[in-house]
Design a protein around this motif. Structure first.
Motif, PDB file in Angstrom:
ATOM      1  N   ASN A  24       0.842  -1.194   0.000  1.00 21.96           N
ATOM      2  CA  ASN A  24       0.000   0.000   0.000  1.00 21.96           C
ATOM      3  C   ASN A  24       0.875   1.241   0.000  1.00 21.96           C
ATOM      4  OD1 ASN A  24      -2.339  -1.468   0.138  1.00 21.96           O
ATOM      5  ND2 ASN A  24      -2.490  -1.358   2.371  1.00 21.96           N
ATOM      6  N   GLY A  25       0.498   2.192  -0.822  1.00 19.25           N
ATOM      7  CA  GLY A  25       1.210   3.472  -0.846  1.00 19.25           C
ATOM      8  C   GLY A  25       2.529   3.440  -1.588  1.00 19.25           C
ATOM      9  N   SER A  26       2.804   2.357  -2.301  1.00 13.77           N
ATOM     10  CA  SER A  26       4.103   2.254  -2.989  1.00 13.77           C
ATOM     11  C   SER A  26       4.136   3.031  -4.304  1.00 13.77           C
ATOM     12  CB  SER A  26       4.457   0.785  -3.237  1.00 13.77           C
ATOM     13  OG  SER A  26       3.442   0.154  -3.984  1.00 13.77           O
ATOM     14  N   GLY A  27       2.955   3.494  -4.757  1.00 14.15           N
ATOM     15  CA  GLY A  27       2.934   4.320  -5.966  1.00 14.15           C
ATOM     16  C   GLY A  27       2.346   3.632  -7.190  1.00 14.15           C
ATOM     17  N   LYS A  28       1.692   2.489  -6.996  1.00 19.40           N
ATOM     18  CA  LYS A  28       1.140   1.743  -8.141  1.00 19.40           C
ATOM     19  C   LYS A  28       0.106   2.581  -8.909  1.00 19.40           C
ATOM     20  CE  LYS A  28      -0.403  -1.531  -5.442  1.00 19.40           C
ATOM     21  NZ  LYS A  28      -0.014  -1.052  -4.104  1.00 19.40           N
ATOM     22  N   SER A  29      -0.850   3.140  -8.155  1.00 14.68           N
ATOM     23  CA  SER A  29      -1.897   3.947  -8.819  1.00 14.68           C
ATOM     24  C   SER A  29      -1.286   5.194  -9.436  1.00 14.68           C
ATOM     25  CB  SER A  29      -2.964   4.380  -7.814  1.00 14.68           C
ATOM     26  OG  SER A  29      -3.622   3.268  -7.311  1.00 14.68           O
ATOM     27  N   THR A  30      -0.314   5.761  -8.760  1.00 14.29           N
ATOM     28  CA  THR A  30       0.325   6.978  -9.283  1.00 14.29           C
ATOM     29  C   THR A  30       1.027   6.669 -10.600  1.00 14.29           C
ATOM     30  OG1 THR A  30       0.629   7.733  -7.008  1.00 14.29           O
ATOM     31  CG2 THR A  30       1.942   8.833  -8.701  1.00 14.29           C
ATOM     32  N   LEU A  31       1.691   5.524 -10.666  1.00 18.84           N
ATOM     33  CA  LEU A  31       2.374   5.139 -11.909  1.00 18.84           C
ATOM     34  C   LEU A  31       1.358   4.925 -13.031  1.00 18.84           C
ATOM     35  CD1 LEU A  31       4.882   4.326 -13.521  1.00 18.84           C
ATOM     36  CD2 LEU A  31       4.608   1.985 -12.640  1.00 18.84           C
ATOM     37  N   GLU A  66      -3.248  -4.710  -8.981  1.00 22.15           N
ATOM     38  CA  GLU A  66      -4.162  -5.635  -8.308  1.00 22.15           C
ATOM     39  C   GLU A  66      -3.589  -6.038  -6.945  1.00 22.15           C
ATOM     40  OE1 GLU A  66      -7.401  -6.736  -9.253  1.00 22.15           O
ATOM     41  OE2 GLU A  66      -7.130  -7.396  -7.207  1.00 22.15           O
ATOM     42  N   GLN A  67      -4.461  -5.936  -5.929  1.00 26.19           N
ATOM     43  CA  GLN A  67      -4.045  -6.329  -4.569  1.00 26.19           C
ATOM     44  C   GLN A  67      -4.066  -7.841  -4.399  1.00 26.19           C
ATOM     45  OE1 GLN A  67      -2.946  -4.459  -2.234  1.00 26.19           O
ATOM     46  NE2 GLN A  67      -3.808  -2.416  -2.405  1.00 26.19           N
ATOM     47  N   ASN A  68      -4.943  -8.511  -5.171  1.00 26.70           N
ATOM     48  CA  ASN A  68      -5.051  -9.966  -5.049  1.00 26.70           C
ATOM     49  C   ASN A  68      -3.927 -10.609  -5.865  1.00 26.70           C
ATOM     50  OD1 ASN A  68      -7.789 -10.388  -3.623  1.00 26.70           O
ATOM     51  ND2 ASN A  68      -8.193  -8.859  -5.213  1.00 26.70           N
TER      52      ASN A  68
HETATM   53  N1  LIG Z   1      -4.152  12.812  -5.008  1.00 30.10           N
HETATM   54  C1  LIG Z   1      -3.113  12.686  -4.179  1.00 30.10           C
HETATM   55  N2  LIG Z   1      -2.568  13.769  -3.573  1.00 30.10           N
HETATM   56  C2  LIG Z   1      -1.510  13.658  -2.745  1.00 30.10           C
HETATM   57  N3  LIG Z   1      -0.910  12.487  -2.440  1.00 30.10           N
HETATM   58  C3  LIG Z   1      -1.419  11.373  -2.992  1.00 30.10           C
HETATM   59  C4  LIG Z   1      -2.539  11.415  -3.885  1.00 30.10           C
HETATM   60  N4  LIG Z   1      -2.798  10.140  -4.281  1.00 30.10           N
HETATM   61  C5  LIG Z   1      -1.893   9.354  -3.663  1.00 30.10           C
HETATM   62  N5  LIG Z   1      -1.067  10.095  -2.894  1.00 30.10           N
HETATM   63  C6  LIG Z   1       0.059   9.585  -2.102  1.00 30.10           C
HETATM   64  O1  LIG Z   1       0.972   8.978  -3.000  1.00 30.10           O
HETATM   65  C7  LIG Z   1       1.528   7.803  -2.402  1.00 30.10           C
HETATM   66  C8  LIG Z   1       1.342   6.633  -3.343  1.00 30.10           C
HETATM   67  O2  LIG Z   1      -0.054   6.411  -3.479  1.00 30.10           O
HETATM   68  P1  LIG Z   1      -0.636   5.397  -4.545  1.00 30.10           P
HETATM   69  O3  LIG Z   1      -2.122   5.464  -4.435  1.00 30.10           O
HETATM   70  O4  LIG Z   1      -0.023   5.635  -5.852  1.00 30.10           O
HETATM   71  O5  LIG Z   1      -0.108   4.018  -3.981  1.00 30.10           O
HETATM   72  P2  LIG Z   1      -0.635   2.555  -4.257  1.00 30.10           P
HETATM   73  O6  LIG Z   1       0.579   1.707  -4.319  1.00 30.10           O
HETATM   74  O7  LIG Z   1      -1.545   2.546  -5.410  1.00 30.10           O
HETATM   75  O8  LIG Z   1      -1.419   2.269  -2.916  1.00 30.10           O
HETATM   76  P3  LIG Z   1      -2.707   1.344  -2.628  1.00 30.10           P
HETATM   77  O9  LIG Z   1      -2.268  -0.062  -2.846  1.00 30.10           O
HETATM   78  O10 LIG Z   1      -2.995   1.621  -1.191  1.00 30.10           O
HETATM   79  O11 LIG Z   1      -3.793   1.794  -3.554  1.00 30.10           O
HETATM   80  C9  LIG Z   1       0.863   7.638  -1.042  1.00 30.10           C
HETATM   81  O12 LIG Z   1       1.729   8.177  -0.071  1.00 30.10           O
HETATM   82  C10 LIG Z   1      -0.392   8.479  -1.163  1.00 30.10           C
HETATM   83  O13 LIG Z   1      -0.751   9.016   0.090  1.00 30.10           O
END
Ligand SMILES: Nc1ncnc2c1ncn2[C@@H]1O[C@H](COP(=O)(O)OP(=O)(O)OP(=O)(O)O)[C@@H](O)[C@H]1O
Length: 255
Positions: free
Chosen positions: A56-63, A211-213
């Motif tokens: 969680n929070g590793s940046g997957k969605s951000t990437l 995907e988390q699963n």
């Molecule tokens: N819109 C946003 N504004 C500011 N920070 C954000 C935003 N979205 C995500 N973050 C931060 O960016 C970091 C990575 O988040 P991200 O959602 O990319 O991770 P993730 O690996 O997809 O996590 P998860 O598995 O929990 O969905 C986290 O520290 C999160 O708090």
């Protein structure tokens, strides 16, 4: 989107999606405000299913947002084949054949299955092409044809995700970016969604999947990236991952 403007006469015989072009991001740095989240990450859509795993929070969605043009790159490059897309926004990415399927499916709940599918083709000028793509979508997911006149909201959760995938097929996208499509669904439906993902791949689509699963997604994965703290920890085929006991334990929490 490669076939939209193709004037050749045998268009009916060719699939309407699927090219060999890969979406490639290189040395990407991005984040939110002044908070850098992704540090120098390179990735691409491989043939089949490319999974992005990580804590969680590793940046997957951000990437995946950066790949789909929903978040600008601070540095690095993005391209599809030879076409430079470094500054492309989400709409430019759709034009280039890269579609992000929202986690909730993004359907129009009060519209029918057919109307939702038609919406997938709203930016395609060629009605025959839209019609062929709809036939392909119904062929891929026959239950949708049975329910063509039903309101989207009347479908089960798994069927709604199927409709979102089918609608993206009608848009003609070659690369689908899926951010946790099974989130919010009953655990028993995760396998169904992965099967739908495989159906897309069988139709020539490249899927990039967060995907988390992990265990379930690994069954459909052709390539795996593991991210931790916004950096790539693993980049390779699933078979190579099997030997990485430490990575698996540390970042994936599976045995
Ligand atoms: N819109 C946003 N504004 C500011 N920070 C954000 C935003 N979205 C995500 N973050 C931060 O960016 C970091 C990575 O988040 P991200 O959602 O990319 O991770 P993730 O690996 O997809 O996590 P998860 O598995 O929990 O969905 C986290 O520290 C999160 O708090």
């Amino acid at each position: 989107m490669s076939t939209d403007s193709d004037p050749t006469t045998d268009a009916e015989d060719r699939p309407t999606t699927g090219t060999s072009d890969q979406l490639v991001v290189e040395n990407v740095v991005t984040g939110y405000g002044n908070h850098e989240i992704i540090h120098d990450v390179s990735a691409k859509s491989h043939e089949g299913v490319t999974c992005i795993f990580g804590p969680n929070g590793s940046g997957k969605s951000t990437l995946i947002k950066a790949m789909g043009g929903k978040l600008p790159l601070w540095s690095g490059r993005k391209r599809m084949g030879d076409r430079d897309l470094t500054d492309a926004n989400a709409s430019d990415m759709v034009d280039a054949g890269v579609i992000t399927v929202p986690q909730d499916g993004g359907l129009f709940p009060s519209m029918t299955v057919r109307e939702n599918l038609l919406m997938g083709g709203h930016s395609v000028d060629d009605d025959d092409l839209v019609s062929r793509r709809m036939d392909e979508a119904y062929e891929a997911f026959p239950i949708l044809e049975e329910k063509t006149a039903a309101k989207a909201t009347s479908l089960s959760g798994g069927q709604q995700m199927m409709l979102s995938f089918a609608r993206a097929m009608v848009s003609g996208a070659d690369v689908f970016l899926l951010d946790e499509p099974s989130a919010g669904l009953a655990p028993t439906l995760v396998d169904d969604v992965m099967e739908q993902v495989r159906t897309l791949v069988d139709r020539g689509v490249q899927v990039v999947l967060v995907e988390q699963n992990v265990k379930t997604a690994l069954r459909v994965a052709d390539h795996v990236y593991i991210l931790a703290q916004g950096r790539t920890q693993f980049d390779g085929p699933p078979a190579d991952l099997a030997e990485e006991d430490e990575l698996i334990e540390l970042y994936l929490g599976i045995k």
